[in-house]
Scaffold this motif. Sequence first.
Motif, PDB file in Angstrom:
ATOM      1  N   ASP A 154      15.519   8.129   5.647  1.00 17.34           N
ATOM      2  CA  ASP A 154      14.994   7.253   6.697  1.00 17.34           C
ATOM      3  C   ASP A 154      13.502   7.011   6.535  1.00 17.34           C
ATOM      4  OD1 ASP A 154      17.515   7.203   8.061  1.00 17.34           O
ATOM      5  OD2 ASP A 154      17.066   9.199   8.841  1.00 17.34           O
ATOM      6  N   ALA A 155      12.767   8.031   6.078  1.00 20.81           N
ATOM      7  CA  ALA A 155      11.308   7.966   6.067  1.00 20.81           C
ATOM      8  C   ALA A 155      10.755   7.136   4.917  1.00 20.81           C
ATOM      9  CB  ALA A 155      10.733   9.388   6.010  1.00 20.81           C
ATOM     10  N   LEU A 156      11.303   7.295   3.716  1.00 21.97           N
ATOM     11  CA  LEU A 156      10.708   6.625   2.559  1.00 21.97           C
ATOM     12  C   LEU A 156      10.722   5.105   2.673  1.00 21.97           C
ATOM     13  CD1 LEU A 156      11.939   8.938  -0.340  1.00 21.97           C
ATOM     14  CD2 LEU A 156       9.633   8.769   0.615  1.00 21.97           C
ATOM     15  N   PRO A 157      11.782   4.468   3.197  1.00 18.08           N
ATOM     16  CA  PRO A 157      11.718   3.011   3.364  1.00 18.08           C
ATOM     17  C   PRO A 157      10.636   2.558   4.335  1.00 18.08           C
ATOM     18  CG  PRO A 157      13.996   3.752   3.437  1.00 18.08           C
ATOM     19  CD  PRO A 157      13.134   4.981   3.489  1.00 18.08           C
ATOM     20  N   GLN A 158      10.150   3.475   5.190  1.00 21.10           N
ATOM     21  CA  GLN A 158       9.110   3.136   6.155  1.00 21.10           C
ATOM     22  C   GLN A 158       7.699   3.374   5.616  1.00 21.10           C
ATOM     23  OE1 GLN A 158       9.404   1.732   9.151  1.00 21.10           O
ATOM     24  NE2 GLN A 158      11.612   1.534   8.861  1.00 21.10           N
ATOM     25  N   LEU A 159       7.599   3.898   4.396  1.00 25.45           N
ATOM     26  CA  LEU A 159       6.305   4.254   3.825  1.00 25.45           C
ATOM     27  C   LEU A 159       5.698   3.078   3.084  1.00 25.45           C
ATOM     28  CD1 LEU A 159       4.139   6.385   3.109  1.00 25.45           C
ATOM     29  CD2 LEU A 159       5.600   7.057   1.176  1.00 25.45           C
ATOM     30  N   ASP A 160       4.421   2.820   3.348  1.00 28.12           N
ATOM     31  CA  ASP A 160       3.657   1.794   2.643  1.00 28.12           C
ATOM     32  C   ASP A 160       2.575   2.509   1.847  1.00 28.12           C
ATOM     33  OD1 ASP A 160       1.991  -0.317   1.825  1.00 28.12           O
ATOM     34  OD2 ASP A 160       2.497  -1.513   3.571  1.00 28.12           O
ATOM     35  N   ALA A 161       2.809   2.670   0.544  1.00 26.45           N
ATOM     36  CA  ALA A 161       1.869   3.390  -0.315  1.00 26.45           C
ATOM     37  C   ALA A 161       2.183   3.039  -1.765  1.00 26.45           C
ATOM     38  CB  ALA A 161       1.989   4.903  -0.101  1.00 26.45           C
ATOM     39  N   GLN A 162       1.260   3.372  -2.651  1.00 30.10           N
ATOM     40  CA  GLN A 162       1.470   3.257  -4.086  1.00 30.10           C
ATOM     41  C   GLN A 162       1.125   4.604  -4.701  1.00 30.10           C
ATOM     42  OE1 GLN A 162       2.373   0.050  -6.226  1.00 30.10           O
ATOM     43  NE2 GLN A 162       3.475   0.423  -4.308  1.00 30.10           N
ATOM     44  N   ALA A 163       2.141   5.289  -5.218  1.00 28.33           N
ATOM     45  CA  ALA A 163       1.960   6.661  -5.694  1.00 28.33           C
ATOM     46  C   ALA A 163       1.679   6.689  -7.190  1.00 28.33           C
ATOM     47  CB  ALA A 163       3.200   7.489  -5.370  1.00 28.33           C
ATOM     48  N   ASP A 164       0.710   7.513  -7.561  1.00 30.66           N
ATOM     49  CA  ASP A 164       0.381   7.725  -8.970  1.00 30.66           C
ATOM     50  C   ASP A 164       1.190   8.854  -9.578  1.00 30.66           C
ATOM     51  OD1 ASP A 164      -1.963   5.846  -9.162  1.00 30.66           O
ATOM     52  OD2 ASP A 164      -2.712   7.178  -7.584  1.00 30.66           O
ATOM     53  N   THR A 265     -15.946   1.073  17.191  1.00 37.40           N
ATOM     54  CA  THR A 265     -16.596   2.244  16.601  1.00 37.40           C
ATOM     55  C   THR A 265     -15.600   3.104  15.831  1.00 37.40           C
ATOM     56  OG1 THR A 265     -16.335   3.555  18.638  1.00 37.40           O
ATOM     57  CG2 THR A 265     -18.397   2.308  18.368  1.00 37.40           C
ATOM     58  N   ALA A 266     -14.327   3.107  16.259  1.00 38.71           N
ATOM     59  CA  ALA A 266     -13.311   3.860  15.517  1.00 38.71           C
ATOM     60  C   ALA A 266     -13.095   3.248  14.137  1.00 38.71           C
ATOM     61  CB  ALA A 266     -11.999   3.879  16.295  1.00 38.71           C
ATOM     62  N   VAL A 267     -12.972   1.926  14.074  1.00 38.72           N
ATOM     63  CA  VAL A 267     -12.805   1.254  12.783  1.00 38.72           C
ATOM     64  C   VAL A 267     -14.030   1.494  11.905  1.00 38.72           C
ATOM     65  CG1 VAL A 267     -12.513  -0.958  11.639  1.00 38.72           C
ATOM     66  CG2 VAL A 267     -11.332  -0.527  13.790  1.00 38.72           C
ATOM     67  N   ALA A 268     -15.209   1.346  12.485  1.00 36.05           N
ATOM     68  CA  ALA A 268     -16.437   1.521  11.718  1.00 36.05           C
ATOM     69  C   ALA A 268     -16.537   2.935  11.149  1.00 36.05           C
ATOM     70  CB  ALA A 268     -17.645   1.218  12.605  1.00 36.05           C
ATOM     71  N   GLU A 269     -16.241   3.935  11.966  1.00 36.87           N
ATOM     72  CA  GLU A 269     -16.320   5.326  11.496  1.00 36.87           C
ATOM     73  C   GLU A 269     -15.317   5.602  10.396  1.00 36.87           C
ATOM     74  OE1 GLU A 269     -15.422   9.410  10.942  1.00 36.87           O
ATOM     75  OE2 GLU A 269     -14.036   8.058  11.986  1.00 36.87           O
ATOM     76  N   ARG A 270     -14.084   5.091  10.539  1.00 37.43           N
ATOM     77  CA  ARG A 270     -13.053   5.349   9.539  1.00 37.43           C
ATOM     78  C   ARG A 270     -13.370   4.657   8.210  1.00 37.43           C
ATOM     79  NH1 ARG A 270     -10.717   9.075   8.677  1.00 37.43           N
ATOM     80  NH2 ARG A 270     -12.684   9.830   9.418  1.00 37.43           N
ATOM     81  N   LEU A 608      -5.679   3.061  10.884  1.00 32.44           N
ATOM     82  CA  LEU A 608      -4.767   2.070  10.329  1.00 32.44           C
ATOM     83  C   LEU A 608      -5.530   0.897   9.721  1.00 32.44           C
ATOM     84  CD1 LEU A 608      -2.053   0.705   9.826  1.00 32.44           C
ATOM     85  CD2 LEU A 608      -2.047  -0.023  12.234  1.00 32.44           C
ATOM     86  N   LEU A 609      -6.496   0.362  10.458  1.00 32.79           N
ATOM     87  CA  LEU A 609      -7.250  -0.778   9.928  1.00 32.79           C
ATOM     88  C   LEU A 609      -8.040  -0.386   8.682  1.00 32.79           C
ATOM     89  CD1 LEU A 609      -8.871  -3.162  12.573  1.00 32.79           C
ATOM     90  CD2 LEU A 609      -7.488  -3.701  10.577  1.00 32.79           C
ATOM     91  N   ALA A 610      -8.637   0.797   8.687  1.00 31.34           N
ATOM     92  CA  ALA A 610      -9.388   1.243   7.516  1.00 31.34           C
ATOM     93  C   ALA A 610      -8.463   1.368   6.304  1.00 31.34           C
ATOM     94  CB  ALA A 610     -10.074   2.578   7.808  1.00 31.34           C
ATOM     95  N   SER A 611      -7.234   1.828   6.533  1.00 35.09           N
ATOM     96  CA  SER A 611      -6.271   1.946   5.438  1.00 35.09           C
ATOM     97  C   SER A 611      -5.856   0.572   4.928  1.00 35.09           C
ATOM     98  CB  SER A 611      -5.042   2.730   5.903  1.00 35.09           C
ATOM     99  OG  SER A 611      -5.389   4.034   6.334  1.00 35.09           O
ATOM    100  N   LEU A 612      -5.656  -0.383   5.840  1.00 40.50           N
ATOM    101  CA  LEU A 612      -5.308  -1.735   5.427  1.00 40.50           C
ATOM    102  C   LEU A 612      -6.438  -2.376   4.624  1.00 40.50           C
ATOM    103  CD1 LEU A 612      -3.694  -2.997   8.759  1.00 40.50           C
ATOM    104  CD2 LEU A 612      -2.502  -2.748   6.580  1.00 40.50           C
ATOM    105  N   VAL A 613      -7.663  -2.188   5.078  1.00 43.45           N
ATOM    106  CA  VAL A 613      -8.812  -2.809   4.411  1.00 43.45           C
ATOM    107  C   VAL A 613      -9.109  -2.135   3.081  1.00 43.45           C
ATOM    108  CG1 VAL A 613     -11.306  -3.194   4.584  1.00 43.45           C
ATOM    109  CG2 VAL A 613      -9.841  -3.622   6.565  1.00 43.45           C
ATOM    110  N   PRO A 617      -2.672   4.541   1.448  1.00 45.34           N
ATOM    111  CA  PRO A 617      -1.403   4.691   2.167  1.00 45.34           C
ATOM    112  C   PRO A 617      -1.607   4.488   3.664  1.00 45.34           C
ATOM    113  CG  PRO A 617      -1.722   6.486   0.599  1.00 45.34           C
ATOM    114  CD  PRO A 617      -3.012   5.745   0.659  1.00 45.34           C
ATOM    115  N   LEU A 618      -0.651   3.847   4.313  1.00 45.47           N
ATOM    116  CA  LEU A 618      -0.774   3.590   5.742  1.00 45.47           C
ATOM    117  C   LEU A 618      -0.345   4.820   6.542  1.00 45.47           C
ATOM    118  CD1 LEU A 618       0.419  -0.111   6.106  1.00 45.47           C
ATOM    119  CD2 LEU A 618      -1.832   0.814   5.494  1.00 45.47           C
ATOM    120  N   PRO A 619      -0.957   5.031   7.710  1.00 41.06           N
ATOM    121  CA  PRO A 619      -0.714   6.259   8.479  1.00 41.06           C
ATOM    122  C   PRO A 619       0.470   6.169   9.434  1.00 41.06           C
ATOM    123  CG  PRO A 619      -2.468   5.024   9.521  1.00 41.06           C
ATOM    124  CD  PRO A 619      -2.075   4.249   8.289  1.00 41.06           C
ATOM    125  N   LEU A 620       1.199   5.051   9.418  1.00 38.25           N
ATOM    126  CA  LEU A 620       2.315   4.851  10.342  1.00 38.25           C
ATOM    127  C   LEU A 620       3.495   4.234   9.609  1.00 38.25           C
ATOM    128  CD1 LEU A 620       0.608   3.335  13.509  1.00 38.25           C
ATOM    129  CD2 LEU A 620       1.894   5.477  13.445  1.00 38.25           C
TER     130      LEU A 620
END
Length: 646
Positions: A154-164, A265-270, A608-613, A617-620
């Motif tokens: 169930d979890a892996l299809p929900q993962l957005d990442a590129q693994a080395d 400020t959360a986006v900026a800090e991340r 999440l936004l910092a990961s997208l930018v 890997p996305l945190p959700l």
Amino acid sequence: MSPQHSPVVPAQFVLKADHTPYSPTFDDVYHTADGGLGQARHVFLGGNDLPARWRNRARFTILETGFGLGLNFLATWAAWRDDPQRSTRLDFISVEKHPFHATDLAHLHAAWPELAPLAAALQRQWPALTPGFHRLHLDGGHVTLTLIFGDALDALPQLDAQADAFYLDGFSPARNPALWSPAVFAQLARLATPDATLATWSVSGNVRRGLIDCGFALERRPGFGGKREMLSGHKQGEQPSPAHPTRAAASERTAIVVGAGVAGTAVAERLAARGWRITLIDEADGPGHGASGNRAGVFRPLPSLDDNRLARITRAGFLYGRQHFAQLAEAGHPVRWSPCGVLHLARDAKQEGKMRAVVDARHYPDDLLRFVDREEASRLADWPLAQGGWWFPEGGWIQPPSLCAANIAAAGERITTRFGCRLARLERHAGQWLAHAADGREIARAPVLILANGVGIRAVPEAAPLPVRPARGQVSHLPAEAGSAPNVVVCRLGYVSPEVDGLRCAGATFIADDDSIALRESEHRENLTKLDFILPGYATPFDPATLDGRVGFRPASPDRLPMVGAVPAVSHCPRDTALADIPRQPGLYAASGFGARGLVWASLAGELLASLVDGGPLPLEHELVDAMDPARYLLKPPRPSQRSDE
């Protein structure tokens, strides 16, 4: 109940006679009797040619199919720390269906004293055993561990990442065949970079054939201990191998963030934590002056029987937020907040039954949520109450401006503030966003710009596709003596806080499309009516004509979920368009629509936004990221806004 929403069943702490950890559920050991740490180093690090492959890289990502004791992670983290040529960032993702309790991990990790400092850091941040994604930041933020509690299918299809690199670890194929199935291998192929490698101790024929069928070339290598062979492999069929970003190539990344509230400020800090340089723009003379300017706001999740999207996102935001506050404090930038507990009372007997049913069905850890009856609720509130409800022991109140200030302070010189500057116009030129003031002067320029300016986003033409509505909220300030009841936050179609600096916050009103900034006696009266519904008789001493308070304007969304992601470049599209196919404005992102839940969502939205930018890997889960995508309304026209439940 769908499998991905099932409550977590923790692992049992059992040792065999030779002290090897053992799982009664799968009738198998967690690692070879020849030594778990040696196996981790030989099979998983050596089998993926590490540490050589991560050297001088900006980021290296590893995906593991079974976290177990966390020994592979700890061994990898230790090797990464010991390598002076290590990658700037290490992202480690691991799926675990049956995670251990933190206390059991501490007992198990004691067998490897050489890993004690790293194991202790992991144990301190070990998340609540709830389903879904849990992101931990370690080693000053340079190491990110994303734990996924749930079934890998169930979890892996929900993962957005590129693994080395992949660590294929789990109980044996004979004991846990689902983890070694073609469906899992297909997900690994989907998530692999073109030059990804893998390693596993298993040389089962079904495992070899399944991996080959999914595009991996394999070789047998000498195994560890008493096992003669192991498998190593690499992704094949994609040429040429990519040029991976180096530390130098990733060193000068810049962005503009508009809005210095909890979201901005959360986006900026991340982003700053990832090495970005940020220009933070706000028309106020300091952070946390808009909707983020209240004296005390409520911080707690919102569960549901079916664990719907709202429940899952608020839970993830709550758990990530607590961790974020702790790390800010550890870095010397404490947030002013109190985990005094939040008591969410039922409206009536019928809802009380439903709230009890949620707790009974979801099996949350007691330190996250438990049901309390009327008598216990009355004791917690120190006030006679009509109903019981939910008790969140680790919830509480937050002073939003302090969170904004702590986020900015944590980023240090990587954030340049431009307070007292009102954004009047945006311009895209030569791959850069130019932010202009009303007099035409340029405030800042950068290839990436994030709009986190609350209801001000409505005045930005580039954000016109977003259906943000302003919602006026008035909070009443009640004079209060230190130590007076209640000493917890109490909610029931409204909220009341403990005493903070001689005042208690009660509210709040929620009026869409009303831009008046004036305090109103009628809204104080409404807040006092709510207060009497929360704590019967409590409002009697207060005169609405003499109360002070504060008015703020929340950016509300039609579906009660936030808008976090890339801003669409169009206002309309065919209904059968896939969300990923909707055109986006290059480098333009939004963090908006938080409504009354900005405090519980802001920290996670920033991550999440910092990961997208930044491209990590996305945190959700993918479906939750889609549920917050600002372009979702183009596929399903929004309905009129509904008021948010305080």
